[in-house]
Every structure is written in C-alpha cells, then in structure tokens.
Scaffold this active site. Structure first.
Site, PDB file in Angstrom:
ATOM      1  N   HIS A 155     -57.317  51.079  64.406  1.00  0.00           N
ATOM      2  CA  HIS A 155     -55.967  51.115  63.810  1.00  0.00           C
ATOM      3  C   HIS A 155     -54.937  51.723  64.769  1.00  0.00           C
ATOM      4  CE1 HIS A 155     -58.089  50.461  59.930  1.00  0.00           C
ATOM      5  NE2 HIS A 155     -58.947  51.314  60.454  1.00  0.00           N
ATOM      6  N   SER A 276     -35.869  46.546  86.088  1.00  0.00           N
ATOM      7  CA  SER A 276     -34.814  46.087  85.194  1.00  0.00           C
ATOM      8  C   SER A 276     -33.562  45.873  86.018  1.00  0.00           C
ATOM      9  CB  SER A 276     -34.574  47.138  84.111  1.00  0.00           C
ATOM     10  OG  SER A 276     -33.281  46.989  83.564  1.00  0.00           O
ATOM     11  N   LYS A 324     -52.593  14.088  76.878  1.00  0.00           N
ATOM     12  CA  LYS A 324     -52.672  14.706  78.205  1.00  0.00           C
ATOM     13  C   LYS A 324     -51.690  15.856  78.381  1.00  0.00           C
ATOM     14  CE  LYS A 324     -53.899  10.222  79.449  1.00  0.00           C
ATOM     15  NZ  LYS A 324     -53.493   9.898  78.058  1.00  0.00           N
TER      16      LYS A 324
HETATM   17  N1  ARG Z   1     -51.701   5.402  79.377  1.00  0.00           N
HETATM   18  C1  ARG Z   1     -52.586   5.104  78.291  1.00  0.00           C
HETATM   19  C2  ARG Z   1     -53.119   6.399  77.662  1.00  0.00           C
HETATM   20  O1  ARG Z   1     -53.023   7.379  78.308  1.00  0.00           O
HETATM   21  C3  ARG Z   1     -53.750   4.312  78.781  1.00  0.00           C
HETATM   22  C4  ARG Z   1     -54.382   3.467  77.711  1.00  0.00           C
HETATM   23  C5  ARG Z   1     -53.447   2.436  77.285  1.00  0.00           C
HETATM   24  N2  ARG Z   1     -54.067   1.461  76.435  1.00  0.00           N
HETATM   25  C6  ARG Z   1     -53.345   0.555  75.774  1.00  0.00           C
HETATM   26  N3  ARG Z   1     -53.988  -0.264  75.033  1.00  0.00           N
HETATM   27  N4  ARG Z   1     -52.052   0.502  75.853  1.00  0.00           N
HETATM   28  O2  ARG Z   1     -53.607   6.425  76.557  1.00  0.00           O
END
Ligand code: ARG
Length: 456
Positions: A155, A276, A324
């Site tokens: 705590h 600072s 991604k």
């Molecule tokens: N750039 C796409 C991705 O990252 C690749 C796959 C695209 N496939 C498609 N059927 N348009 O998912």
C-alpha cells in the site's frame, strides 16, 4: 493498370489509392516477403509447375530487388498498394512473362499471413534476447549490492525490511515470464500458411512441406481458411508485450519514487534525466516516466488488434491490412524500452545509507515480534493483537517500539522476555527470513547465483 486490374474498367482514383495503400507501413516486410517468394518459387520448380530456369531467373532477380530496397533505391508508390505488389511488379518489369509465373498457387492472403509470421518470428527472437539483457542489468545491480537493506512496501506504506537485491530480483522473475510468453507465442506462430491460397488452397500440385522446410517452420497450417483469416498470433504477441510493458511501467514507478527527494534511495545518471526549462534545480526521471507512458501504447495496440478482428466473417477481409500498424508499433515500443532500460539500470547509483536509515524504523519489525510470540505458543491472532496494543501504547507515549523497557512491553505482551528487546534490528530481521523465496541473505544469495547461472 494494377496487377489485379483485369476485370476493372476504372481504377486508380487518387483518394482511393491513398486510402487503401499499405506500402507506407508494410515496406518493412520486404526481406521476409522476398525470402517467402524464393522458397515458393523453389518449390514451384521442384514440383514442375514452372521451369527450373525460370525459378533461377526469378530468384536472382529477387536477390537484386532485395539489395535495391536495402539501399533505398526502390521508389514506393501508393498505386502499387503494398510491399507484395511492389516486389512482384518490379520482378515482372524485369523478367516479363517469366516473372509473372511467381504468383502461381499463391494469393496475397496467404502471402501476407506468411510474411507477418516470418517477420514476427525474427522480432520475437530479438526481443527475447533484449529481455535477457534487461534481466542481466537488474541482476548485476542486485549482485553488486547483496546486503543493502530497505523498507519493503505494501500500500506504499513501510511494511517489512527486505533486501534491495530481493526487490530487484522480483523484476527479474517478471521479465522471465515475459520472455517465456514471447517464446510461447513464437512456438504457436511457427506454422507455415503458404498454399492456403486466397482461402481454399490450390488446384496446382504444390509441395507445402518443402516450403515449410525451406523456411524453417515446425509444420504447415491444417486449415486454409483459418490460415488466411486469423491474426491471433499477432494478438498474442501484442498481449505479451502489453504485459511486459506493465512490468516495465511498475519498475519505472519504483524508480521514479526512489529517485524523488522524499525517498532518496537512488540517483539516476544525468544522461537518463532531463532538466526543466524553467526551474534550474530540476532533474527529472524522464526515461522512467516515458517508459510508463509508452506502456499505454502497448495496451492501445492490443485493444486495436482485438477490436480489428472481433467482427470479421471468415475468411480474409481487407480490415486485416490494419493489423500491421499496431503490431509494428508494439514491437518498436518494446525495442525502444529494451534499448534504454538496461543502461539506465547499470548507471544508476544507490544510496545504501538512506535505504538503511528508512529500514531501521522498529515498527517494520512488529511482525517479527508477533511471530516470536507464535514460537512461544501464543495463537497468531492473539499475538497480532498484543503487538498492536504495544504499537498503540508507543504512539500514546510518544516512543518508538525499541524505546520501551521490558516492563513496559510486558503491559501489553505478558510473555515478552529480554530477547524481545533485540528483535528491532533490521539486519537480524532479514537474516531470519531464509525460507525459499524469502528475503534472507542466504536465500537471496542463492537466487543471485541461480540467475547468474541461468543468464550467463
Ligand atoms: N496489403 C494486404 C494486407 O496487408 C495484402 C493482402 C491483400 N489481399 C487482398 N485480397 N486484397 O492485408
């Protein structure tokens, strides 16, 4: 005309091109995309689907394209959408019809599933090494200060005396589980999806096992629809990294507290702090604060990936292209943390006297007194109550626990003997805690040796 443009009469509106591109972030998959294509084309020749000479020409062109991208000589264009199209169209521009044979029995759907797995596999190996390195930095600090004692907290209140090394080794344990989670994730993702095609496999007589072997996967995926649709491996990686971030954030919080004037337990090296712009005396623990802050991104990325996948019907949907951005950000953020943390730990200085002074409050040994009573046969709850009464007596009489006489102590603890007056020594308190997993000098030395051996 786009590589997929055959059935379209109109393509290439600028807004759409810009909206749907992924090259701005998936270009970093190029090495893995090329490695995957080389394995695929080797297999296409081995199975007689394309001529050996064509495969040879494609492979050497792919090697050239890799060098070209290494050198920053490939111009990325939104019209070519993604890294797969950039590489394939460069190949076709150079080799014509021969290059156009590469994509036989392949879809970008299984291609991108492959690329992410290959990329993530390498990243995870790198991050696991980085975590080992981080553990080593903590371990060295622990091994260099094996007898430094400090108050341990619950705590955020002073609780009991512990070894500073024990506190550090708690993080070594957490990081070990983090590395373990990444290794588990790597094991589960190391399955080869190519040959799944767009979703239903291929009518061509490909050899998936050969591609699997060439790319060092453990086995091939066993359901083409699952293989192109799911990103659970990315979610798992992001989840393990979010947990790692949570650990780093807690360590950061400890470091921020320890380096404050109120604690004064440690001093960070100047290189890991900033001043600072207004207050000349300030030295701020920015690296620790930013590490705590960047953990928010790791959580956000995990949430983004989970949300991205939750409503998708099978199989591939273009939404998945967005996987991604959060995945890469989590990997980059983890890398950044692993880059700055070990040197910050290695260069911080320890104020052992200050920690010892804070640990010498006799109240931290109150539990030791209660446990002494248990040894004498007093039930723990009764013992707890008696020591509590002693604490109350001391507060009322404005004395520390170690300032009472034996007679005074016996007012609340009738069983007390002269030995009880010796229980308020912090070193003695630590040295009595030698159970496995406890903070005793020998127990911790044993753990230091264990980790030195494991991390050497
Ligand atoms: N750039 C796409 C991705 O990252 C690749 C796959 C695209 N496939 C498609 N059927 N348009 O998912």
């Amino acid at each position: 005309m786009a590589l997929w443009g055959g059935r379209f009469s109109e393509t290439g509106r600028a807004e759409l091109t810009e909206f749907s591109e992924s090259i701005s972030f998936d270009h970093r998959l190029y090495k893995h995309d090329i490695a995957g294509s080389k394995a695929h084309v080797t297999m296409l020749a081995a199975t007689g689907i394309i001529p050996q000479a064509t495969a040879g020409a494609i492979i050497s062109k792919l090697d050239e394209i890799k060098v070209m991208i290494d050198r920053g000589e490939m111009e990325f264009k939104f019209e070519l959408e993604d890294i797969h199209m950039h590489i394939e169209s460069t190949l076709i521009a150079a080799l014509g019809d021969e290059g156009a044979r590469l994509h036989s029995a392949r879809s970008r759907n299984d291609q991108v599933a492959l690329d992410i797995r290959l990329y993530l596999r390498d990243e995870l190996d790198f991050l696991i090494d980085g975590i080992r390195n981080f553990q080593r930095a903590l371990l060295e600090l622990a091994a260099g200060n094996p007898r430094v004692i400090m108050p341990g907290f619950t705590h955020l209140q002073h609780a009991q005396v512990v070894l500073f090394a024990h506190h550090l080794l708690a993080y070594v344990e957490m990081l070990d589980r983090d590395a373990g989670r990444l290794a588990d994730c790597r094991k589960r993702l190391n399955v080869m999806p190519l040959g799944s095609g767009a979703l239903a496999g291929s009518t061509l007589p490909i050899d998936r096992e050969l591609v699997c072997k060439l790319l060092n996967f453990d086995r091939v995926t066993t359901n083409s629809m699952d293989a192109v649709a799911d990103r659970d491996f990315a979610i798992e990686a992001a989840s393990a990294l979010a947990t790692f971030g949570m650990h780093v954030s807690r360590l950061s919080e400890d470091i921020i507290l320890w380096s404050s004037q109120e604690f004064g337990f440690i001093e960070l090296a100047d290189a890991f702090c900033t001043g600072s712009s207004l207050m000349p005396q300030k030295k701020n623990p920015d690296v620790a604060e930013l590490s705590r802050g960047k953990t928010a991104r790791l959580y956000g990325n995990l949430t983004a990936l989970l949300t991205l996948c939750k409503g998708l019907p099978l199989t591939y949907n273009r939404d998945l292209q967005e996987d991604k951005i959060p995945l890469f950000d989590s990997l980059d953020t983890a890398r950044a943390l692993l880059n700055v943390y070990p040197p910050m730990i290695a260069t911080m200085s320890i104020n052992a006297d200050r920690m010892r002074a804070m640990a010498s409050d006799p109240a931290l040994m109150a539990t030791d007194v209660a446990e002494k009573l248990v040894e004498l046969g007093v039930p723990f709850r009764t013992a707890h109550h008696r020591v509590g009464s002693l604490v109350k007596y001391c507060r009322e009489n404005n004395k520390a626990l170690n300032e009472v006489t034996l007679e005074e102590m016996q007012i609340t603890i009738p069983e007390a003997t002269a030995e009880f007056l010796t229980l308020f020594d912090p070193e003695a308190s630590v040295s009595k805690r030698e159970l496995p997993g406890a903070t005793g000098y020998n127990a911790v030395a044993g753990q230091i040796a264990f980790w030195q051996n494991k991390l050497k």
